[in-house]
Design an enzyme around this catalytic site. Sequence first.
Site, PDB file in Angstrom:
ATOM      1  CG  ASP A 445      -1.944   1.068   1.233  1.00  0.00           C
ATOM      2  OD1 ASP A 445      -1.761   2.063   0.506  1.00  0.00           O
ATOM      3  OD2 ASP A 445      -2.935   0.941   1.988  1.00  0.00           O
ATOM      4  CG  HIS A 446       3.055   3.949  -3.210  1.00  0.00           C
ATOM      5  ND1 HIS A 446       4.044   4.619  -2.522  1.00  0.00           N
ATOM      6  CD2 HIS A 446       3.612   3.621  -4.411  1.00  0.00           C
ATOM      7  CE1 HIS A 446       5.127   4.708  -3.268  1.00  0.00           C
ATOM      8  NE2 HIS A 446       4.902   4.097  -4.421  1.00  0.00           N
ATOM      9  NE  ARG A 447      -4.186   3.738   1.379  1.00  0.00           N
ATOM     10  CZ  ARG A 447      -5.356   3.241   1.773  1.00  0.00           C
ATOM     11  NH1 ARG A 447      -6.399   4.055   1.910  1.00  0.00           N
ATOM     12  NH2 ARG A 447      -5.498   1.960   2.023  1.00  0.00           N
TER      13      ARG A 447
END
Length: 475
Positions: A445-447
């Site tokens: 998850d790039h968040r």
Amino acid sequence: MAQVLEFKLPDLGEGLTEAEIVRWLVEVGDVVAIDQPVVEVETAKAMVEVPCPYGGVVTARFGEEGSELPVGAPLLTVAVGATEAPASPAPSTSSASGASSAGAPAAEESSAGSGNVLVGYGTGAPAARRRRIRPERVGTPAAPAPVVEPEPVPVAVPAATGEVNGQQGPVAVVSPLVRRLARQHEIDLRRLTGSGPDGLILRADVDSAIREAEEAARAQTRTAATEPAVAEAPTAVAAAPAAAERIPLRGVRGAVADKLSRSRSEIPDATCWVDADATELMAARAAMNAASGPSGGPKVSVLALLARICTAALARYPELNSTVDTAAREIVRLPGVHLGFAAQTERGLVVPVVRDAHTRNAESIGAEIARLTELARTGKLSPAQLTGGTFTLNNYGVFGVDGSTPIINHPEAAMLGVGRIMPKPWVHNGELAVRQVVQLSLTFDHRVCDGGTAGGFLRYVADCVEQPAVLLRTL
């Protein structure tokens, strides 16, 4: 007089709102005891036998096998006290009074039920509702017509179990997939002889029956084509395009579809991958499993070693052991690692969870993986054993493939995928050699982190695969 009580589909926990009826365990007219399982249902999490909290005679069932019912919908009705109703008119008032006085505790006990709808879940119904049964009404001539007459009870018992291949008993099928396949192709399971243990009907038996039915249909078509007088009508029917098969998205397949769709729509994921030389890891595993005496122990699987490497990597990169609270706009870093691993079963893909994997060694993780895998294959995993994961390990190499781009198991933040380990040309110590090579892929998850963190995690995992001695730093 018998009192008819309605038993509704209970809340099976874990936020489940519906269940599919896989198999009825009782027929209308059967006498059931308190807490006797009456139906087998399949939820998005597991297969469960549901016990009835009442004892009496089954008067009605709601829903056919294969249908889906919401929580709170009626499952069946039970006539409580019907089996104790007298066959002759009541005697004098004094004797009837004495009989009702003696029978009051028994009537109250049979109508009270156990309070257990499912193991671990109570009915929550107050006992006061069941005290409305007044035994003195048994002899009252003005009572309405009984719901279940005493005569059908013994007659219904043989009807409850159909004849299966000349024997009395239920259809010997465990897998709901086999049942669904038979329903889709209109195969009567009661006419099949199972090739499994104790006559268990396997998927191979149903596939064989389907092939036989198709061959019979083709033979019939060929026979009809040789008759000129009736050739035109069958040809017209055969020329019509076949209808597309529609398979409902429910049960495990529906739950997987919902979770993967939610993951794709909510999580901005990215994937990175690397090839690693697993020769030293395989040699270390062989040495572990060959050890005997005080240093020996149970066999350690490759998956267990990779799981232990993951827990060590997550200790260095805790950003990937987290989840995102979208409502609060916060990243929640989780204190412990509950490691999920993908397991393919006849019911579909499931992800059992190894609790507190960060506190276990490779041997302990391997034992727990073996235990959960066996439960998954037999369909006995509980909902609690399928939820609560914080990171997932997906060994798709067992399917003979090298690489993949995994979809994150929502609401987790990352998944490590492992391809097959196979001999390939590899430059080792400056020379070309044949080594055991594996492809590792990480979807994250790039968040929760940037590519540098994800790359560092994957590189550490690859280093441990190539040089297992690196793990000695954390032992």
